[in-house]
Design a protein around this motif. Structure first.
Motif, PDB file in Angstrom:
ATOM      1  N   LYS A 168     -88.663 121.433 111.776  1.00 13.02           N
ATOM      2  CA  LYS A 168     -87.942 121.405 110.507  1.00 13.02           C
ATOM      3  C   LYS A 168     -87.162 122.703 110.335  1.00 13.02           C
ATOM      4  O   LYS A 168     -87.686 123.795 110.582  1.00 13.02           O
ATOM      5  CB  LYS A 168     -88.913 121.227 109.337  1.00 13.02           C
ATOM      6  CG  LYS A 168     -89.507 119.839 109.232  1.00 13.02           C
ATOM      7  CD  LYS A 168     -88.441 118.813 108.878  1.00 13.02           C
ATOM      8  CE  LYS A 168     -89.033 117.416 108.703  1.00 13.02           C
ATOM      9  NZ  LYS A 168     -87.980 116.427 108.366  1.00 13.02           N
ATOM     10  N   THR A 169     -85.917 122.589 109.915  1.00 19.48           N
ATOM     11  CA  THR A 169     -85.050 123.758 109.768  1.00 19.48           C
ATOM     12  C   THR A 169     -84.350 123.743 108.420  1.00 19.48           C
ATOM     13  O   THR A 169     -84.298 122.718 107.735  1.00 19.48           O
ATOM     14  CB  THR A 169     -83.991 123.795 110.882  1.00 19.48           C
ATOM     15  OG1 THR A 169     -83.191 122.601 110.797  1.00 19.48           O
ATOM     16  CG2 THR A 169     -84.636 123.875 112.254  1.00 19.48           C
ATOM     17  N   ASP A 170     -83.804 124.916 108.055  1.00 18.03           N
ATOM     18  CA  ASP A 170     -82.959 125.058 106.870  1.00 18.03           C
ATOM     19  C   ASP A 170     -81.595 125.564 107.318  1.00 18.03           C
ATOM     20  O   ASP A 170     -81.505 126.422 108.200  1.00 18.03           O
ATOM     21  CB  ASP A 170     -83.563 126.047 105.867  1.00 18.03           C
ATOM     22  CG  ASP A 170     -84.912 125.584 105.341  1.00 18.03           C
ATOM     23  OD1 ASP A 170     -85.147 124.360 105.320  1.00 18.03           O
ATOM     24  OD2 ASP A 170     -85.728 126.443 104.960  1.00 18.03           O
ATOM     25  N   VAL A 171     -80.542 125.045 106.707  1.00 16.54           N
ATOM     26  CA  VAL A 171     -79.175 125.469 107.018  1.00 16.54           C
ATOM     27  C   VAL A 171     -78.621 126.199 105.802  1.00 16.54           C
ATOM     28  O   VAL A 171     -78.741 125.713 104.666  1.00 16.54           O
ATOM     29  CB  VAL A 171     -78.276 124.273 107.376  1.00 16.54           C
ATOM     30  CG1 VAL A 171     -76.860 124.747 107.707  1.00 16.54           C
ATOM     31  CG2 VAL A 171     -78.862 123.494 108.542  1.00 16.54           C
ATOM     32  N   SER A 172     -78.020 127.367 106.038  1.00 14.76           N
ATOM     33  CA  SER A 172     -77.469 128.168 104.935  1.00 14.76           C
ATOM     34  C   SER A 172     -76.044 128.583 105.256  1.00 14.76           C
ATOM     35  O   SER A 172     -75.723 128.919 106.405  1.00 14.76           O
ATOM     36  CB  SER A 172     -78.324 129.415 104.684  1.00 14.76           C
ATOM     37  OG  SER A 172     -79.666 129.062 104.398  1.00 14.76           O
ATOM     38  N   PHE A 173     -75.201 128.559 104.224  1.00 16.57           N
ATOM     39  CA  PHE A 173     -73.813 129.002 104.341  1.00 16.57           C
ATOM     40  C   PHE A 173     -73.634 130.268 103.507  1.00 16.57           C
ATOM     41  O   PHE A 173     -74.066 130.322 102.341  1.00 16.57           O
ATOM     42  CB  PHE A 173     -72.843 127.923 103.852  1.00 16.57           C
ATOM     43  CG  PHE A 173     -72.896 126.648 104.651  1.00 16.57           C
ATOM     44  CD1 PHE A 173     -72.288 126.558 105.897  1.00 16.57           C
ATOM     45  CD2 PHE A 173     -73.556 125.533 104.167  1.00 16.57           C
ATOM     46  CE1 PHE A 173     -72.331 125.396 106.633  1.00 16.57           C
ATOM     47  CE2 PHE A 173     -73.605 124.360 104.891  1.00 16.57           C
ATOM     48  CZ  PHE A 173     -72.997 124.290 106.128  1.00 16.57           C
ATOM     49  N   TYR A 174     -72.990 131.270 104.082  1.00 13.08           N
ATOM     50  CA  TYR A 174     -72.703 132.527 103.395  1.00 13.08           C
ATOM     51  C   TYR A 174     -71.202 132.745 103.378  1.00 13.08           C
ATOM     52  O   TYR A 174     -70.492 132.374 104.317  1.00 13.08           O
ATOM     53  CB  TYR A 174     -73.383 133.702 104.093  1.00 13.08           C
ATOM     54  CG  TYR A 174     -74.880 133.778 103.873  1.00 13.08           C
ATOM     55  CD1 TYR A 174     -75.425 134.660 102.926  1.00 13.08           C
ATOM     56  CD2 TYR A 174     -75.757 132.979 104.597  1.00 13.08           C
ATOM     57  CE1 TYR A 174     -76.798 134.729 102.718  1.00 13.08           C
ATOM     58  CE2 TYR A 174     -77.126 133.046 104.403  1.00 13.08           C
ATOM     59  CZ  TYR A 174     -77.638 133.922 103.460  1.00 13.08           C
ATOM     60  OH  TYR A 174     -79.001 133.987 103.258  1.00 13.08           O
ATOM     61  N   GLN A 175     -70.743 133.378 102.294  1.00 12.39           N
ATOM     62  CA  GLN A 175     -69.308 133.645 102.149  1.00 12.39           C
ATOM     63  C   GLN A 175     -69.106 135.043 101.594  1.00 12.39           C
ATOM     64  O   GLN A 175     -69.902 135.546 100.806  1.00 12.39           O
ATOM     65  CB  GLN A 175     -68.665 132.617 101.221  1.00 12.39           C
ATOM     66  CG  GLN A 175     -67.168 132.838 101.008  1.00 12.39           C
ATOM     67  CD  GLN A 175     -66.526 131.721 100.215  1.00 12.39           C
ATOM     68  OE1 GLN A 175     -66.910 130.563 100.340  1.00 12.39           O
ATOM     69  NE2 GLN A 175     -65.545 132.055  99.407  1.00 12.39           N
ATOM     70  N   LEU A 176     -68.014 135.668 102.019  1.00 18.59           N
ATOM     71  CA  LEU A 176     -67.674 136.997 101.526  1.00 18.59           C
ATOM     72  C   LEU A 176     -67.170 136.887 100.097  1.00 18.59           C
ATOM     73  O   LEU A 176     -66.191 136.192  99.821  1.00 18.59           O
ATOM     74  CB  LEU A 176     -66.608 137.629 102.424  1.00 18.59           C
ATOM     75  CG  LEU A 176     -66.226 139.071 102.117  1.00 18.59           C
ATOM     76  CD1 LEU A 176     -67.416 140.000 102.355  1.00 18.59           C
ATOM     77  CD2 LEU A 176     -65.037 139.504 102.970  1.00 18.59           C
ATOM     78  N   GLU A 177     -67.834 137.573  99.181  1.00 20.03           N
ATOM     79  CA  GLU A 177     -67.451 137.537  97.766  1.00 20.03           C
ATOM     80  C   GLU A 177     -66.576 138.745  97.477  1.00 20.03           C
ATOM     81  O   GLU A 177     -67.041 139.897  97.511  1.00 20.03           O
ATOM     82  CB  GLU A 177     -68.693 137.554  96.875  1.00 20.03           C
ATOM     83  CG  GLU A 177     -68.360 137.430  95.399  1.00 20.03           C
ATOM     84  CD  GLU A 177     -69.607 137.455  94.529  1.00 20.03           C
ATOM     85  OE1 GLU A 177     -69.513 137.041  93.354  1.00 20.03           O
ATOM     86  OE2 GLU A 177     -70.661 137.894  95.014  1.00 20.03           O
ATOM     87  N   ARG A 178     -65.323 138.463  97.204  1.00 20.20           N
ATOM     88  CA  ARG A 178     -64.372 139.542  96.935  1.00 20.20           C
ATOM     89  C   ARG A 178     -64.196 139.799  95.444  1.00 20.20           C
ATOM     90  O   ARG A 178     -63.627 140.826  95.057  1.00 20.20           O
ATOM     91  CB  ARG A 178     -63.018 139.215  97.559  1.00 20.20           C
ATOM     92  CG  ARG A 178     -63.079 138.987  99.078  1.00 20.20           C
ATOM     93  CD  ARG A 178     -61.706 138.718  99.636  1.00 20.20           C
ATOM     94  NE  ARG A 178     -61.739 138.355 101.045  1.00 20.20           N
ATOM     95  CZ  ARG A 178     -61.745 139.243 102.041  1.00 20.20           C
ATOM     96  NH1 ARG A 178     -61.715 140.537 101.767  1.00 20.20           N
ATOM     97  NH2 ARG A 178     -61.781 138.841 103.301  1.00 20.20           N
ATOM     98  N   ALA A 179     -64.632 138.857  94.601  1.00 22.54           N
ATOM     99  CA  ALA A 179     -64.442 139.001  93.157  1.00 22.54           C
ATOM    100  C   ALA A 179     -65.225 140.202  92.631  1.00 22.54           C
ATOM    101  O   ALA A 179     -66.359 140.459  93.035  1.00 22.54           O
ATOM    102  CB  ALA A 179     -64.892 137.726  92.443  1.00 22.54           C
TER     103      ALA A 179
END
Length: 314
Positions: free
Chosen positions: A75-86
């Protein structure tokens, strides 16, 4: 090429489990500042988004990780990360997490935005998930989302299954995806399938001893960056023109098809009428010939009703 990520595995104090840190170096800034993303689980897969400032990871705390028993899927978890420029933060922030998956491979589209999460090399699972990370955004520039909208643009487009899948590859245009089951790994239902970016199957071919599927390289565009920018800016106008041409062509095809069908029906009706006329004339000729050859014969029949014999004495 603005960032470099280094995965650092660390043991807990009891040394019974491992957790990870992601150290992200800003290679274009002075002294290469480092941002640390702390994670509680073991990261098994990491992938940057092409032409973007996002990345995806697959992590797991499953006790079977590293030594799975036959028939057991981790069993796995998938995560998305994004650069927050605000707000001038300029830090990577969790965009969205997808728990309780079996995915072990991340495949970004060459153009970014679309990503496929796949379960590769498993004998019991072979799932494909097609995700769009900018589903609600009209333009990629709208990634600067507000707090309420953060992560809301991620949308599952479709799911699919390719039994025994061993390889997953996007085509250079980012419009199609190829999955294949190679005989180099196993001998069960070897072959390949091609999908569109939404997860709709286009073709599937099972082939004995199939080994490998490779896309033809896409030649570089002949347009300058300024021309490409101008086309993207006026894309709606081009789309409207092309839609009108498609509609006109479809209308012409429909008119030609209707005319062809009408001509075929008319030819059929004419042939049927000619056949009926020819049959009637043939029947008339046969009856006329039969009348000419007929011979009239009169038959006289004498019938004796009573016969009397008399003796005459002279």
């Amino acid at each position: 090429g603005d960032f470099l990520c280094v995965k650092v595995d660390r043991h807990t104090k009891t040394k019974k489990s491992i957790f990870c840190n992601l150290e992200i170096f800003r290679v274009r800034e002075k002294d290469y500042p480092v941002e640390v993303v702390e994670l509680k689980d073991t990261v098994t897969e990491f992938s940057w988004e092409p032409k973007g400032d996002r990345f995806a990871i697959i992590s797991s705390n499953d006790p079977n990780l590293g030594n799975p028993a036959p028939g057991i899927t981790v069993k796995t978890d998938v995560s998305f990360y994004q650069l927050e420029r605000a707000g001038g933060k300029n830090d990577f922030r969790l965009l969205r997490s997808l728990p309780s998956r079996t995915s072990n491979a991340i495949r970004w589209s060459p153009r970014g935005r679309h990503v496929v999460l796949a379960t590769v090399g498993s004998s019991s699972k072979s799932e494909l998930e097609f995700w769009d990370l900018d589903f609600t955004a009209e333009e990629p520039a709208r990634r600067e989302a507000s707090k309420e909208e953060w992560g809301s643009g991620i949308q599952l487009l479709g799911t699919a299954d390719h039994y025994g899948v061993t390889d997953v590859e996007w085509d250079p245009s980012g419009r199609h995806l190829a999955t294949s089951a190679s005989a180099w790994t196993h001998n069960l239902e070897n072959g390949y399938a091609i999908w569109d970016f939404r997860g709709q199957e286009i073709i599937k071919h099972i082939q004995d001893r199939f080994k490998q599927f490779i896309w033809r390289p896409r030649p570089p565009t002949l347009l300058t960056k300024e021309q490409q920018k101008q086309i993207r800016k006026n894309l709606k106008e081009y789309s409207r023109t092309f839609d009108e041409e498609d509609a006109a062509e479809e209308s012409n095809v429909s008119a030609e098809l209707i005319a062809l069908r009408k001509r075929l029906v008319d030819e059929w009706n004419k042939w049927r009428a000619d056949c009926k006329k020819e049959h009637a004339e043939e029947r008339g000729r046969k009856h006329g010939k039969h009348d000419e050859e007929k011979e009239e014969i009169e038959v006289w029949i004498d019938e004796v009703i009573e016969q009397i014999e008399e003796v005459v004495v002279e």
